[in-house]
Motif scaffolding. Structure first.
Motif, PDB file in Angstrom:
ATOM      1  N   PHE A  49      27.670 113.729 -16.847  1.00  0.00           N
ATOM      2  CA  PHE A  49      26.869 113.927 -18.053  1.00  0.00           C
ATOM      3  C   PHE A  49      26.661 112.621 -18.817  1.00  0.00           C
ATOM      4  CE2 PHE A  49      26.636 114.756 -22.659  1.00  0.00           C
ATOM      5  CZ  PHE A  49      25.474 115.495 -22.699  1.00  0.00           C
ATOM      6  N   TRP A  50      27.742 111.921 -19.150  1.00  0.00           N
ATOM      7  CA  TRP A  50      27.631 110.708 -19.968  1.00  0.00           C
ATOM      8  C   TRP A  50      26.853 109.607 -19.248  1.00  0.00           C
ATOM      9  CZ3 TRP A  50      28.285 111.664 -24.817  1.00  0.00           C
ATOM     10  CH2 TRP A  50      29.145 112.702 -25.203  1.00  0.00           C
ATOM     11  N   PRO A  51      27.081 109.374 -17.953  1.00  0.00           N
ATOM     12  CA  PRO A  51      26.243 108.379 -17.262  1.00  0.00           C
ATOM     13  C   PRO A  51      24.764 108.776 -17.227  1.00  0.00           C
ATOM     14  CG  PRO A  51      28.240 108.786 -15.999  1.00  0.00           C
ATOM     15  CD  PRO A  51      28.208 109.797 -17.115  1.00  0.00           C
ATOM     16  N   ALA A  52      24.463 110.059 -16.977  1.00  0.00           N
ATOM     17  CA  ALA A  52      23.059 110.503 -16.926  1.00  0.00           C
ATOM     18  C   ALA A  52      22.405 110.392 -18.296  1.00  0.00           C
ATOM     19  CB  ALA A  52      22.968 111.935 -16.409  1.00  0.00           C
ATOM     20  N   LEU A  53      23.152 110.703 -19.354  1.00  0.00           N
ATOM     21  CA  LEU A  53      22.610 110.611 -20.706  1.00  0.00           C
ATOM     22  C   LEU A  53      22.190 109.170 -21.004  1.00  0.00           C
ATOM     23  CD1 LEU A  53      22.367 112.919 -22.803  1.00  0.00           C
ATOM     24  CD2 LEU A  53      24.393 111.971 -23.896  1.00  0.00           C
ATOM     25  N   HIS A  54      23.032 108.230 -20.613  1.00  0.00           N
ATOM     26  CA  HIS A  54      22.702 106.820 -20.851  1.00  0.00           C
ATOM     27  C   HIS A  54      21.593 106.333 -19.921  1.00  0.00           C
ATOM     28  CE1 HIS A  54      22.889 102.612 -21.633  1.00  0.00           C
ATOM     29  NE2 HIS A  54      23.317 102.353 -20.407  1.00  0.00           N
ATOM     30  N   ALA A  55      21.720 106.613 -18.629  1.00  0.00           N
ATOM     31  CA  ALA A  55      20.737 106.116 -17.654  1.00  0.00           C
ATOM     32  C   ALA A  55      19.338 106.655 -17.932  1.00  0.00           C
ATOM     33  CB  ALA A  55      21.170 106.479 -16.239  1.00  0.00           C
ATOM     34  N   SER A  56      19.243 107.808 -18.575  1.00  0.00           N
ATOM     35  CA  SER A  56      17.936 108.402 -18.884  1.00  0.00           C
ATOM     36  C   SER A  56      17.376 107.927 -20.221  1.00  0.00           C
ATOM     37  CB  SER A  56      18.050 109.924 -18.890  1.00  0.00           C
ATOM     38  OG  SER A  56      18.934 110.347 -19.921  1.00  0.00           O
ATOM     39  N   GLY A  57      18.154 107.153 -20.979  1.00  0.00           N
ATOM     40  CA  GLY A  57      17.667 106.592 -22.229  1.00  0.00           C
ATOM     41  C   GLY A  57      17.993 107.388 -23.479  1.00  0.00           C
ATOM     42  N   PHE A  58      18.789 108.451 -23.354  1.00  0.00           N
ATOM     43  CA  PHE A  58      19.172 109.200 -24.553  1.00  0.00           C
ATOM     44  C   PHE A  58      20.102 108.393 -25.450  1.00  0.00           C
ATOM     45  CE2 PHE A  58      17.742 113.139 -22.474  1.00  0.00           C
ATOM     46  CZ  PHE A  58      17.216 113.829 -23.545  1.00  0.00           C
ATOM     47  N   THR A  59      20.936 107.544 -24.853  1.00  0.00           N
ATOM     48  CA  THR A  59      21.895 106.755 -25.625  1.00  0.00           C
ATOM     49  C   THR A  59      21.699 105.267 -25.308  1.00  0.00           C
ATOM     50  OG1 THR A  59      23.607 106.953 -23.916  1.00  0.00           O
ATOM     51  CG2 THR A  59      23.604 108.610 -25.676  1.00  0.00           C
ATOM     52  N   PRO A  60      21.931 104.389 -26.280  1.00  0.00           N
ATOM     53  CA  PRO A  60      21.734 102.957 -26.048  1.00  0.00           C
ATOM     54  C   PRO A  60      22.812 102.339 -25.155  1.00  0.00           C
ATOM     55  CG  PRO A  60      22.572 103.331 -28.254  1.00  0.00           C
ATOM     56  CD  PRO A  60      22.292 104.686 -27.663  1.00  0.00           C
ATOM     57  N   ARG A  61      23.916 103.020 -24.995  1.00  0.00           N
ATOM     58  CA  ARG A  61      24.997 102.580 -24.111  1.00  0.00           C
ATOM     59  C   ARG A  61      25.716 103.838 -23.634  1.00  0.00           C
ATOM     60  NH1 ARG A  61      29.855 103.135 -26.648  1.00  0.00           N
ATOM     61  NH2 ARG A  61      29.781 103.335 -28.898  1.00  0.00           N
ATOM     62  N   ARG A  62      26.523 103.670 -22.618  1.00  0.00           N
ATOM     63  CA  ARG A  62      27.272 104.815 -22.116  1.00  0.00           C
ATOM     64  C   ARG A  62      28.392 105.149 -23.095  1.00  0.00           C
ATOM     65  NH1 ARG A  62      30.189 105.587 -16.258  1.00  0.00           N
ATOM     66  NH2 ARG A  62      31.346 107.441 -16.850  1.00  0.00           N
ATOM     67  N   LEU A  63      28.314 106.326 -23.663  1.00  0.00           N
ATOM     68  CA  LEU A  63      29.337 106.774 -24.592  1.00  0.00           C
ATOM     69  C   LEU A  63      30.506 107.385 -23.829  1.00  0.00           C
ATOM     70  CD1 LEU A  63      27.126 108.554 -27.297  1.00  0.00           C
ATOM     71  CD2 LEU A  63      28.066 106.236 -27.364  1.00  0.00           C
ATOM     72  N   ALA A  64      31.674 107.293 -24.413  1.00  0.00           N
ATOM     73  CA  ALA A  64      32.849 107.981 -23.890  1.00  0.00           C
ATOM     74  C   ALA A  64      32.892 109.374 -24.521  1.00  0.00           C
ATOM     75  CB  ALA A  64      34.116 107.205 -24.252  1.00  0.00           C
ATOM     76  N   PRO A  65      33.521 110.334 -23.865  1.00  0.00           N
ATOM     77  CA  PRO A  65      33.607 111.668 -24.455  1.00  0.00           C
ATOM     78  C   PRO A  65      34.155 111.664 -25.888  1.00  0.00           C
ATOM     79  CG  PRO A  65      34.310 111.755 -22.176  1.00  0.00           C
ATOM     80  CD  PRO A  65      34.105 110.299 -22.517  1.00  0.00           C
ATOM     81  N   ALA A  66      35.093 110.785 -26.193  1.00  0.00           N
ATOM     82  CA  ALA A  66      35.669 110.730 -27.543  1.00  0.00           C
ATOM     83  C   ALA A  66      34.665 110.245 -28.580  1.00  0.00           C
ATOM     84  CB  ALA A  66      36.902 109.824 -27.559  1.00  0.00           C
ATOM     85  N   GLU A  67      33.520 109.710 -28.142  1.00  0.00           N
ATOM     86  CA  GLU A  67      32.474 109.244 -29.051  1.00  0.00           C
ATOM     87  C   GLU A  67      31.353 110.270 -29.214  1.00  0.00           C
ATOM     88  OE1 GLU A  67      32.247 104.514 -28.460  1.00  0.00           O
ATOM     89  OE2 GLU A  67      31.867 105.665 -26.608  1.00  0.00           O
ATOM     90  N   GLU A  68      31.587 111.492 -28.810  1.00  0.00           N
ATOM     91  CA  GLU A  68      30.540 112.521 -28.787  1.00  0.00           C
ATOM     92  C   GLU A  68      29.867 112.747 -30.133  1.00  0.00           C
ATOM     93  OE1 GLU A  68      33.728 116.223 -29.132  1.00  0.00           O
ATOM     94  OE2 GLU A  68      32.734 115.839 -27.231  1.00  0.00           O
ATOM     95  N   GLN A  69      30.554 112.539 -31.234  1.00  0.00           N
ATOM     96  CA  GLN A  69      29.948 112.751 -32.552  1.00  0.00           C
ATOM     97  C   GLN A  69      28.803 111.767 -32.828  1.00  0.00           C
ATOM     98  OE1 GLN A  69      30.462 115.288 -34.713  1.00  0.00           O
ATOM     99  NE2 GLN A  69      31.874 116.175 -33.222  1.00  0.00           N
TER     100      GLN A  69
END
Length: 191
Positions: A49-69
């Protein structure tokens, strides 16, 4: 963490990462044991989930699960169809998924995200009685919320490669953010 600690996480629930009026509310099937143990969504290292979220452009960097907020400031949130943590999603009953679909519908009507993105076509089919649903945008709407079904990012869903998963996430990102969507990050290359 020990196997005993993971076993103790069975049946626990997670807090949603949610706010009113999000662009996209991602909806997992249910928390895994590692997520329940850590208290963070998609915490198992093999989950994509976190790699796909970043690779698709939803996030500016790959977030860790603890950074979900941090997702909330990006117009994105996370919930689940079923709330009970299990080792595998196939431990859930059809009745749990149908009941979860009803609760999810009420949550979406109350919170009014622009898009609900359900992560797992089989779970979506069961929870919403859409036996022939496929990955992609759906005809169904919940109030004013559009629905998109994404492949499950679980490492067990290996026939969706990381690149294909990121591509499908990217289609949703483009639909949700349109011209304001930043370009997706370039794919990571192995060295």
């Amino acid at each position: 963490m020990t196997p005993e600690q993971l076993a103790e996480a069975r049946g626990r629930t997670l807090q949603d990462v949610i706010a009113d009026g999000l662009r996209v509310l991602f909806c997992g099937i249910n928390p895994g044991l590692m997520s329940a143990w850590t208290g963070h969504h998609f915490a198992r290292p093999g989950n994509r989930f976190w790699p796909a979220l970043h690779a698709s452009g939803f996030t500016p960097r790959r977030l860790a699960p603890a950074e979900e907020q941090e997702l909330l400031s990006l117009g994105v949130g996370i919930t689940n169809v079923a709330t009970r943590a299990t080792a595998r999603a196939d431990e859930l009953t059809a009745e749990e998924l149908v009941a979860g679909g009803r609760l999810l519908t009420a949550k979406v009507e109350r919170r009014a995200p622009e898009w609900l993105a359900v992560l797992g076509v089989t779970a979506y089919r069961t929870a919403f009685g859409e036996r022939h649903a496929q990955v992609g945008p759906q005809e169904r709407m919940i109030g004013g919320t559009r629905v998109w079904v994404l492949p499950s990012p679980s490492g067990l869903n290996a026939h969706w490669t990381p690149a294909a998963l990121a591509g499908e996430f990217g289609r949703l990102r483009q639909a949700a953010f349109g011209a304001s969507a930043p370009p997706p990050a370039p794919p990571a290359t192995a060295s």
